[in-house]
Design a protein around this motif. Structure first.
Motif, PDB file in Angstrom:
ATOM      1  N   SER A  28       4.717  58.164  -0.083  1.00 35.51           N
ATOM      2  CA  SER A  28       4.463  58.179   1.363  1.00 35.51           C
ATOM      3  C   SER A  28       5.223  59.307   2.054  1.00 35.51           C
ATOM      4  CB  SER A  28       4.908  56.863   1.981  1.00 35.51           C
ATOM      5  OG  SER A  28       4.436  55.789   1.228  1.00 35.51           O
ATOM      6  N   ASP A  29       4.661  59.759   3.174  1.00 32.20           N
ATOM      7  CA  ASP A  29       5.301  60.788   3.993  1.00 32.20           C
ATOM      8  C   ASP A  29       6.436  60.106   4.781  1.00 32.20           C
ATOM      9  OD1 ASP A  29       5.904  62.216   6.411  1.00 32.20           O
ATOM     10  OD2 ASP A  29       4.085  63.411   6.126  1.00 32.20           O
ATOM     11  N   SER A  30       7.674  60.480   4.488  1.00 29.14           N
ATOM     12  CA  SER A  30       8.807  59.732   5.039  1.00 29.14           C
ATOM     13  C   SER A  30       8.909  59.835   6.558  1.00 29.14           C
ATOM     14  CB  SER A  30      10.112  60.177   4.381  1.00 29.14           C
ATOM     15  OG  SER A  30      10.328  61.553   4.588  1.00 29.14           O
ATOM     16  N   GLU A  31       8.497  60.974   7.112  1.00 29.88           N
ATOM     17  CA  GLU A  31       8.562  61.115   8.577  1.00 29.88           C
ATOM     18  C   GLU A  31       7.585  60.153   9.254  1.00 29.88           C
ATOM     19  OE1 GLU A  31       7.966  65.223   9.710  1.00 29.88           O
ATOM     20  OE2 GLU A  31      10.112  65.445  10.071  1.00 29.88           O
ATOM     21  N   LYS A  32       6.378  60.104   8.666  1.00 37.43           N
ATOM     22  CA  LYS A  32       5.347  59.218   9.250  1.00 37.43           C
ATOM     23  C   LYS A  32       5.778  57.759   9.114  1.00 37.43           C
ATOM     24  CE  LYS A  32       1.199  61.999   8.850  1.00 37.43           C
ATOM     25  NZ  LYS A  32       0.288  62.462   7.810  1.00 37.43           N
ATOM     26  N   VAL A  33       6.313  57.418   7.947  1.00 37.51           N
ATOM     27  CA  VAL A  33       6.710  56.023   7.713  1.00 37.51           C
ATOM     28  C   VAL A  33       7.840  55.637   8.672  1.00 37.51           C
ATOM     29  CG1 VAL A  33       7.725  54.424   6.036  1.00 37.51           C
ATOM     30  CG2 VAL A  33       5.927  55.984   5.313  1.00 37.51           C
ATOM     31  N   ALA A  34       8.839  56.525   8.815  1.00 35.52           N
ATOM     32  CA  ALA A  34       9.977  56.216   9.705  1.00 35.52           C
ATOM     33  C   ALA A  34       9.490  56.054  11.153  1.00 35.52           C
ATOM     34  CB  ALA A  34      11.031  57.312   9.603  1.00 35.52           C
ATOM     35  N   LYS A  35       8.537  56.897  11.546  1.00 27.81           N
ATOM     36  CA  LYS A  35       8.012  56.836  12.922  1.00 27.81           C
ATOM     37  C   LYS A  35       7.265  55.511  13.149  1.00 27.81           C
ATOM     38  CE  LYS A  35       5.596  59.939  16.093  1.00 27.81           C
ATOM     39  NZ  LYS A  35       4.208  59.549  16.311  1.00 27.81           N
ATOM     40  N   LYS A  36       6.430  55.162  12.148  1.00 26.68           N
ATOM     41  CA  LYS A  36       5.649  53.929  12.250  1.00 26.68           C
ATOM     42  C   LYS A  36       6.580  52.700  12.261  1.00 26.68           C
ATOM     43  CE  LYS A  36       1.199  52.442  10.551  1.00 26.68           C
ATOM     44  NZ  LYS A  36       0.774  51.569   9.532  1.00 26.68           N
ATOM     45  N   LEU A  37       7.609  52.755  11.423  1.00 26.51           N
ATOM     46  CA  LEU A  37       8.576  51.651  11.351  1.00 26.51           C
ATOM     47  C   LEU A  37       9.276  51.464  12.704  1.00 26.51           C
ATOM     48  CD1 LEU A  37       9.978  49.609   9.406  1.00 26.51           C
ATOM     49  CD2 LEU A  37      11.575  51.426   8.808  1.00 26.51           C
ATOM     50  N   LEU A  38       9.584  52.568  13.334  1.00 23.00           N
ATOM     51  CA  LEU A  38      10.248  52.500  14.645  1.00 23.00           C
ATOM     52  C   LEU A  38       9.281  51.982  15.720  1.00 23.00           C
ATOM     53  CD1 LEU A  38      12.792  53.034  16.297  1.00 23.00           C
ATOM     54  CD2 LEU A  38      12.087  55.401  16.583  1.00 23.00           C
ATOM     55  N   GLU A  39       8.048  52.512  15.688  1.00 21.00           N
ATOM     56  CA  GLU A  39       7.086  52.121  16.731  1.00 21.00           C
ATOM     57  C   GLU A  39       6.626  50.672  16.581  1.00 21.00           C
ATOM     58  OE1 GLU A  39       4.093  55.108  16.265  1.00 21.00           O
ATOM     59  OE2 GLU A  39       5.230  56.569  17.459  1.00 21.00           O
ATOM     60  N   GLU A  40       6.379  50.271  15.318  1.00 21.25           N
ATOM     61  CA  GLU A  40       5.782  48.938  15.125  1.00 21.25           C
ATOM     62  C   GLU A  40       6.804  47.834  14.949  1.00 21.25           C
ATOM     63  OE1 GLU A  40       2.917  49.159  11.983  1.00 21.25           O
ATOM     64  OE2 GLU A  40       1.709  50.640  13.071  1.00 21.25           O
ATOM     65  N   LYS A  41       7.895  48.144  14.267  1.00 24.00           N
ATOM     66  CA  LYS A  41       8.890  47.083  13.986  1.00 24.00           C
ATOM     67  C   LYS A  41      10.212  47.304  14.710  1.00 24.00           C
ATOM     68  CE  LYS A  41       6.223  44.924  11.023  1.00 24.00           C
ATOM     69  NZ  LYS A  41       5.650  43.618  11.391  1.00 24.00           N
ATOM     70  N   HIS A  42      10.310  48.428  15.400  1.00 25.21           N
ATOM     71  CA  HIS A  42      11.537  48.751  16.141  1.00 25.21           C
ATOM     72  C   HIS A  42      12.771  48.795  15.248  1.00 25.21           C
ATOM     73  CE1 HIS A  42       9.244  47.115  19.869  1.00 25.21           C
ATOM     74  NE2 HIS A  42       8.910  48.351  19.573  1.00 25.21           N
ATOM     75  N   VAL A  43      12.599  49.412  14.084  1.00 25.77           N
ATOM     76  CA  VAL A  43      13.742  49.628  13.178  1.00 25.77           C
ATOM     77  C   VAL A  43      13.886  51.137  12.991  1.00 25.77           C
ATOM     78  CG1 VAL A  43      14.706  49.266  10.872  1.00 25.77           C
ATOM     79  CG2 VAL A  43      13.370  47.455  11.948  1.00 25.77           C
ATOM     80  N   ALA A  44      15.095  51.652  13.270  1.00 21.27           N
ATOM     81  CA  ALA A  44      15.314  53.094  13.136  1.00 21.27           C
ATOM     82  C   ALA A  44      16.013  53.409  11.814  1.00 21.27           C
ATOM     83  CB  ALA A  44      16.160  53.593  14.301  1.00 21.27           C
ATOM     84  N   VAL A  45      15.385  54.297  11.027  1.00 20.75           N
ATOM     85  CA  VAL A  45      15.980  54.795   9.779  1.00 20.75           C
ATOM     86  C   VAL A  45      15.770  56.311   9.783  1.00 20.75           C
ATOM     87  CG1 VAL A  45      15.487  52.652   8.515  1.00 20.75           C
ATOM     88  CG2 VAL A  45      13.823  54.525   8.467  1.00 20.75           C
ATOM     89  N   VAL A  46      16.336  57.019   8.805  1.00 19.93           N
ATOM     90  CA  VAL A  46      16.158  58.482   8.782  1.00 19.93           C
ATOM     91  C   VAL A  46      15.231  58.862   7.617  1.00 19.93           C
ATOM     92  CG1 VAL A  46      17.335  60.715   8.821  1.00 19.93           C
ATOM     93  CG2 VAL A  46      18.542  58.691   9.643  1.00 19.93           C
ATOM     94  N   PRO A  47      14.204  59.688   7.887  1.00 24.33           N
ATOM     95  CA  PRO A  47      13.291  60.097   6.811  1.00 24.33           C
ATOM     96  C   PRO A  47      14.006  60.900   5.725  1.00 24.33           C
ATOM     97  CG  PRO A  47      12.492  60.863   8.970  1.00 24.33           C
ATOM     98  CD  PRO A  47      13.856  60.310   9.179  1.00 24.33           C
ATOM     99  N   GLY A  48      13.670  60.642   4.476  1.00 25.52           N
ATOM    100  CA  GLY A  48      14.261  61.371   3.346  1.00 25.52           C
ATOM    101  C   GLY A  48      14.037  62.871   3.450  1.00 25.52           C
ATOM    102  N   LYS A  49      12.921  63.250   4.062  1.00 25.37           N
ATOM    103  CA  LYS A  49      12.578  64.668   4.199  1.00 25.37           C
ATOM    104  C   LYS A  49      13.736  65.468   4.808  1.00 25.37           C
ATOM    105  CE  LYS A  49       8.815  67.378   6.107  1.00 25.37           C
ATOM    106  NZ  LYS A  49       7.695  67.305   7.046  1.00 25.37           N
ATOM    107  N   ASP A  50      14.420  64.872   5.764  1.00 22.63           N
ATOM    108  CA  ASP A  50      15.532  65.580   6.408  1.00 22.63           C
ATOM    109  C   ASP A  50      16.716  65.792   5.472  1.00 22.63           C
ATOM    110  OD1 ASP A  50      14.511  65.966   9.118  1.00 22.63           O
ATOM    111  OD2 ASP A  50      14.493  63.791   9.216  1.00 22.63           O
ATOM    112  N   PHE A  51      16.714  65.070   4.354  1.00 22.22           N
ATOM    113  CA  PHE A  51      17.787  65.238   3.362  1.00 22.22           C
ATOM    114  C   PHE A  51      17.271  65.983   2.127  1.00 22.22           C
ATOM    115  CE2 PHE A  51      18.468  61.163   5.590  1.00 22.22           C
ATOM    116  CZ  PHE A  51      19.702  61.404   6.160  1.00 22.22           C
ATOM    117  N   GLY A  52      16.089  66.578   2.267  1.00 21.81           N
ATOM    118  CA  GLY A  52      15.502  67.315   1.135  1.00 21.81           C
ATOM    119  C   GLY A  52      14.939  66.392   0.073  1.00 21.81           C
ATOM    120  N   ALA A  53      14.576  65.155   0.436  1.00 16.88           N
ATOM    121  CA  ALA A  53      14.034  64.212  -0.548  1.00 16.88           C
ATOM    122  C   ALA A  53      12.873  63.442   0.080  1.00 16.88           C
ATOM    123  CB  ALA A  53      15.129  63.261  -1.028  1.00 16.88           C
ATOM    124  N   GLU A  54      11.678  64.010  -0.033  1.00 16.07           N
ATOM    125  CA  GLU A  54      10.490  63.348   0.508  1.00 16.07           C
ATOM    126  C   GLU A  54      10.244  62.068  -0.299  1.00 16.07           C
ATOM    127  OE1 GLU A  54       8.747  62.286   2.658  1.00 16.07           O
ATOM    128  OE2 GLU A  54       7.751  64.066   3.417  1.00 16.07           O
TER     129      GLU A  54
END
Ligand code: PMP
Ligand code: GLU
Length: 383
Positions: free
Chosen positions: A328-354
């Motif tokens: 899965s695309d980590s940015e999209k998943v993190a965004k969806k998780l925040l919008e739908e479940k209101h849980v904030a996490v950081v996408p792996g992509k920002d750490f060089g690990a999609e």
């Protein structure tokens, strides 16, 4: 005004970790019940005796510029700590105290990089390393990870060339929580010495380890110590993120260069924060054990309760757990998780690990329970 901005800043993306944290604060202001598992800062308060020391400092008028490299007393206390806890011998002249470990790393890069110098950054890496290297005019070069999420040694060897100036090592590692063993560090140290490159050893999570020992690469031998810029600070070990105190211990020429840069930029670290840091490092070095016990219970809760759909890497250190979300695309998943479940996490992509998400467990157990429940529901519906 965009046309007036420097190329340097136009190419830059703001810190993902701090960006998500700000977004959470904004959502909370709007009344949304967000579970914040994004930023990495201990939820504990700075211990009272440490605060008291700073308050006394203010009362006694310790409110002026100090030496650019930090007070002699603080640098002496840091030397004692390095000897006592890491078996490393430094003199106060080799220590430079800055406004947080992030600032220490940035100063070191400014002091050592010429335009185009290459800096090896093992992935997954902390978000700010590549950005800081670029601002300092260097070129980040990423090293692959092996099955254990540690440096792929063959790949590391293949990356080294005439332009290689530095490698940035981070053990315990943000975002994976892996911790290098002495034996592994010996192998890396040999490569550093053989190729005569420098090593920034970011040891900010040194005290946050679970049943493993933290080893500083500088303690392997004198040859690697000479080439190592050891970075540490008080943010994580003493729950002092807002006080902004970090430091380097390095070869005297490097320390002098860093001091020179600091003398023209921030003048010195905050006087009051230095007072607090002296007390923390000198008297309360074991206080983190109480926090670590709690972090461990939270880590174990996550491991026991996370959905089977989400494989993870068991952290040996830090307060992060790296969740595998497959292709899965980590940015999209993190965004969806925040919008739908209101849980904030950081996408792996920002750490060089999609394909990964970083979850911080530096928050209380009730938040973690609710956060994991929501992540599990999300996994059922989406993964
Ligand atoms: N290194 C790593 C790996 C980090 O996660 C952080 C986050 N705070 C820092 C350095 C910087 O710490 P500080 O500037 O708060 O001392
Ligand atoms: N280092 C922490 C993190 O990774 C704090 C934020 C930052 O400085 O990046 O979340």
């Amino acid at each position: 005004m965009r046309d007036k901005l420097s190329d340097r800043v136009l190419k830059l993306k703001g810190s993902a970790t701090l960006g998500i944290n700000s977004k959470v604060k904004e959502l909370k202001r709007k009344g949304i019940d967000v579970i914040n598992l994004s930023v990495g800062e201990p939820d504990f308060d700075t211990p009272i005796p440490i605060k008291e020391e700073a308050i006394s400092g203010i009362r006694e008028g310790f409110t002026k510029y100090t030496e650019p490299e930090g007070t002699f007393e603080l640098r002496e206390v840091i030397c004692e700590k390095l000897l006592r806890e890491n078996s490393l011998s430094y003199t106060p002249e080799q220590i430079v105290v800055s406004n947080g470990a992030k600032h220490s790393i940035f100063n070191t890069l400014l002091a050592t990089l010429n335009p185009g110098d290459e800096v090896i950054i093992p992935a997954p890496y902390w978000v700010s390393y590549p950005a800081m290297v670029k601002i300092a005019g260097g070129k980040p070069v990423f090293c692959k990870w092996n099955d254990e999420f540690k440096i792929d040694i063959d790949h590391l060897k293949s990356l080294i060339n005439k332009r290689t100036k530095l490698i940035i090592l981070n053990s315990p590692c943000n975002p994976t929580g892996i911790v290098y063993t002495r034996k592994e560090l010996e192998e890396i140290a040999e490569i550093i010495v053989e190729n005569n490159i420098l090593c920034i050893s970011d040891e900010i999570y040194e005290k946050i380890v679970y049943d493993v020992e933290h080893v500083s690469i500088a303690s392997i031998d004198e040859e690697v110590k000479r080439r190592t810029i050891l970075v540490n600070g008080v943010s994580k070990a003493f729950a002092m993120t807002g006080w902004r105190i970090g430091y380097i211990a390095a070869d005297i020429e490097i320390s002098k260069a860093v001091k020179k840069i600091q003398s023209h930029t921030t003048s010195c670290p905050s006087s009051v924060s230095q007072k607090a840091a002296i007390s923390a490092i000198k008297w309360y070095s074991d206080i983190s054990k109480i926090m670590v016990e709690k972090f461990k219970r939270r880590r174990d809760y996550i491991i026991r309760n996370i959905s089977e759909k989400i494989p993870y890497l068991q952290p040996q250190g830090t307060f992060y757990i790296f969740l595998n979300i497959g292709n899965s695309d980590s940015e999209k998943v993190a965004k969806k998780l925040l919008e739908e479940k209101h849980v904030a996490v950081v996408p792996g992509k920002d750490f060089g690990a999609e394909g990964f998400l970083r979850v911080s467990f530096a928050t209380d157990i009730e938040n973690i329970k609710e956060g994991i429940k929501r992540i599990n529901e999300f996994a059922e519906e989406n993964l």
